[in-house]
Design an enzyme around this catalytic site. Structure first.
Site, PDB file in Angstrom:
ATOM      1  N   HIS A 161       0.874  -1.177   0.000  1.00  0.00           N
ATOM      2  CA  HIS A 161       0.000   0.000   0.000  1.00  0.00           C
ATOM      3  C   HIS A 161       0.913   1.230   0.000  1.00  0.00           C
ATOM      4  CE1 HIS A 161      -2.901   2.878   1.720  1.00  0.00           C
ATOM      5  NE2 HIS A 161      -3.856   2.032   1.418  1.00  0.00           N
ATOM      6  N   ASP A 207       3.069  -4.641   8.105  1.00  0.00           N
ATOM      7  CA  ASP A 207       1.857  -3.832   7.996  1.00  0.00           C
ATOM      8  C   ASP A 207       0.683  -4.802   8.076  1.00  0.00           C
ATOM      9  OD1 ASP A 207      -0.355  -2.402   7.274  1.00  0.00           O
ATOM     10  OD2 ASP A 207       0.454  -1.656   5.371  1.00  0.00           O
ATOM     11  N   GLN A 243      -4.594  -5.310   6.999  1.00  0.00           N
ATOM     12  CA  GLN A 243      -5.593  -6.278   6.522  1.00  0.00           C
ATOM     13  C   GLN A 243      -5.542  -7.554   7.345  1.00  0.00           C
ATOM     14  OE1 GLN A 243      -7.815  -5.493   4.279  1.00  0.00           O
ATOM     15  NE2 GLN A 243      -6.891  -3.559   3.618  1.00  0.00           N
ATOM     16  N   LYS A 296     -10.477  -0.764  10.301  1.00  0.00           N
ATOM     17  CA  LYS A 296     -10.715  -1.961   9.487  1.00  0.00           C
ATOM     18  C   LYS A 296     -11.096  -3.147  10.375  1.00  0.00           C
ATOM     19  CE  LYS A 296      -7.214  -0.595   6.070  1.00  0.00           C
ATOM     20  NZ  LYS A 296      -7.942   0.046   4.981  1.00  0.00           N
ATOM     21  N   CYS A 314      -4.676   2.434  -3.776  1.00  0.00           N
ATOM     22  CA  CYS A 314      -3.492   2.986  -3.111  1.00  0.00           C
ATOM     23  C   CYS A 314      -2.292   2.072  -3.289  1.00  0.00           C
ATOM     24  CB  CYS A 314      -3.746   3.238  -1.631  1.00  0.00           C
ATOM     25  SG  CYS A 314      -5.029   4.442  -1.329  1.00  0.00           S
TER      26      CYS A 314
END
Lengths: 419, 151
Positions: free
Chosen positions: A135, A213, A216, A239, A377
């Site tokens: 991202h 990261d 998700q 999220k 993104c």
């Protein structure tokens, strides 16, 4: 709240979809006269009652600034705010609650590491490795570090299947100049998980630290930062069924202690004079200014909600949904699903012959179906895949098989429209 | 099913979106510029060639984008041909107003031709798709893009 998994013979982890959906008031809304089919959870998830109630209750009954008041309201609010740190530490199995730093979102968490670890502890000439499916939030902070601090930025390739190429990563690590590997734990475009444990082992074997990261990944499967042997782990609340404005950076205590602060101001100091200031202990050193108190309390409720349902049930539910979506979409002539990673979560990007993703999204929207369309993104990944944009359907705990069927049927009509 | 969408996707738009007449780089041009929409990644590069009298003799474009943005670029290329730069700037202003409000000005032949695009005003996220090529053309006329000949 009374959401539980429904024990079913032979399928112990089947979610009680109706009960879960009932926890999300917004799912009762209609869009353009049709029931909302929300397939854009990877961009931001809807909020359960527990989160909405926790935030409302805070504002209505128990609110003041934290860490400073000597009065009842401030003390109770501080307890609730700090309680989130315990909840998050438990969620990701952090060994020490002081390793949980609150940020605005994943982007700020990664920027914090790029600034405080990057400028504070990496030397010019060292390198940072990212992957070809990041991202923008895990690309741009490192470009800024590169340009300001003389750090080399290296990009580990992905395979045509959309998986991280571990041998490419290893080759980038070989010269021993890499100080940090910063890689997504799950692609927001392809849905691919990355083999975090193996990445961490490779990085450590070559003297590098590793940041994942988890924006998700944390939504879909249990994260254990100790089992992964990570050094940093970043994710965002919104999220994970929590509010916007609150994110998390977990970091090993010895690293956080050695790193200089990110932002300066109130709450992050030990003492201040005009000559010099000294920093508060971690995590407060990294939490300058009044934090997102109400949002943190909302995040705590979101964590509780997810834990009550349980990651085993969530992962099983989403694996079935993803399989169903892949089967339904692949069966439509002209639809092309991106990526075929072995290990993938509830995110499915696709293109439709003869129709641009935006046109697809507009026509789906007319049928009450919310998907994302565009470059997500992740422009460099789009170039790697040789496309400009995709439509993306992404799933949450409230997504049903019937909604995926609705999407598939709607796509047939979209295809007809542009034929 | 999509009857209400016919406001947005009129036949003219579907036709020009699918088979643009001017969707190519000109063999010779004196101004060009690129426009992009960072929100969606759509990109268009426009080319224009001026005749000796200062009017645009031909316009073309290369684009990767949705049906709206391609159709708009194509109709723009058709519309601006034969006009001076100042006239094109005025056309761009009227087109933007029409895309934002949906109101087609009376007795305006150029806008009547572009009227199928007026439906975007009901889709705020799509207005930029329709205006992208116009922004790029204005940048080209203002010398903000590089110019060249078959670069």
């Amino acid at each position: 709240m009374n959401v539980t998994t429904r024990p079913t013979p032979g399928d112990p982890a089947l979610l009680d979809s109706a009960a879960i959906r009932a926890e999300f008031p917004i799912l009762g809304e209609t869009v353009r006269g049709k029931p909302l089919v929300f397939l854009d959870s990877a961009a931001s998830a809807m909020k359960p009652r527990a989160v909405i109630a926790a935030m409302t209750q805070t504002m209505e009954t128990q609110y003041a600034n934290v860490h400073r008041g000597l009065h009842w309201m401030s003390e109770r609010t501080t307890e609730a705010y700090e309680g989130t740190r315990d909840a998050v530490a438990r969620l990701i199995n952090a060994p020490d609650r002081a390793e949980i730093v609150f940020t605005r979102n994943s982007t700020e968490a990664i920027n914090l590491v790029a600034h405080s670890y990057g400028r504070g502890m990496l030397r010019p000439g060292q390198a940072v490795v990212i992957s070809a499916m990041e991202h923008h939030s895990n690309i741009v902070p490192w470009q800024m570090l590169r340009d300001a601090h003389g750090i080399e930025l290296r990009v580990a390739a992905i395979t045509d299947a959309g998986e991280l190429d571990l041998s490419a990563l290893e080759a980038l690590l070989a010269d021993g100049r890499v100080g940090l590997v910063s890689i997504t734990h799950m692609s927001n475009v392809l849905g691919s998980y990355t083999p975090a444990q193996r990445i961490a082992a490779l990085a450590h074997a070559h003297g590098a630290r590793v940041l994942f990261d988890g924006s998700q990944a944390v939504v879909h499967r249990r994260i254990d930062v100790q089992a992964l042997d990570a050094d940093f782990y970043a994710f965002t609340g919104h999220k994970l069924y929590g509010p916007t404005g609150i994110g998390v950076l977990w970091g090993r205590r010895e690293l956080l202690e050695a790193m200089p602060p990110f932002l300066g101001g109130g709450d992050m100091i030990s003492s201040v004079s005009y000559e010099r200031s000294t920093w508060a202990a971690v995590p407060h050193k990294f939490e300058a200014g009044t934090p997102a108190i109400i949002e943190a309390i909302g995040l705590s409720a979101a964590v509780g909600f997810v834990e009550r349902i349980g990651y085993a049930a969530i992962a099983a539910h989403e694996a079935r949904l993803t399989d169903h979506a892949l089967a339904r979409l692949s069966a439509i002539e002209g639809v092309h699903v991106l990526g075929r990673a072995q290990d993938r979560g509830g995110v499915v990007s696709f293109t439709l012959d003869g129709a641009h993703a935006h046109d697809v999204a507009t026509l789906l929207d007319r049928q009450g179906i919310a998907v994302r369309a565009g470059h997500h993104c992740a422009e460099p990944l789009m170039r790697r895949l040789g496309i400009d944009s995709t439509a993306r359907a992404s799933f949450g705990i409230y997504t049903t098989h019937a909604e995926i069927d609705t999407l598939a049927e709607a796509l047939l009509r979209v295809r007809e429209f542009f034929a | 099913m999509f009857e209400d969408l016919r406001d947005l996707y009129q036949d003219v738009i579907l036709d020009h979106g699918r088979q643009p007449r001017h969707g190519a780089r000109l063999a010779a041009y004196d101004v060009t510029a690129e426009g992009d929409n960072p929100m969606c990644g759509d990109r268009v590069r426009v080319f224009a060639r001026h005749d000796a009298d200062g009017r645009i003799g031909a316009a073309g474009f290369e684009a990767r984008g949705c049906a709206i943005s391609i159709a708009s670029a194509d109709l723009m290329a058709e519309t601006v041909t034969g006009h001076t730069d100042d006239e094109v700037r005025a056309l761009a202003g009227r087109f933007r107003d029409m895309a934002m409000t949906g109101a087609v000005p009376e007795d305006d032949v150029a806008m009547a031709r572009l009227a199928p695009l007026a439906g975007v005003h009901e889709y705020p996220s799509r207005v930029k798709c329709a205006t992208l090529a116009w922004h790029a053309l204005l940048a080209a006329l203002d010398g903000k893009g590089e110019s060249g000949r078959d670069r």
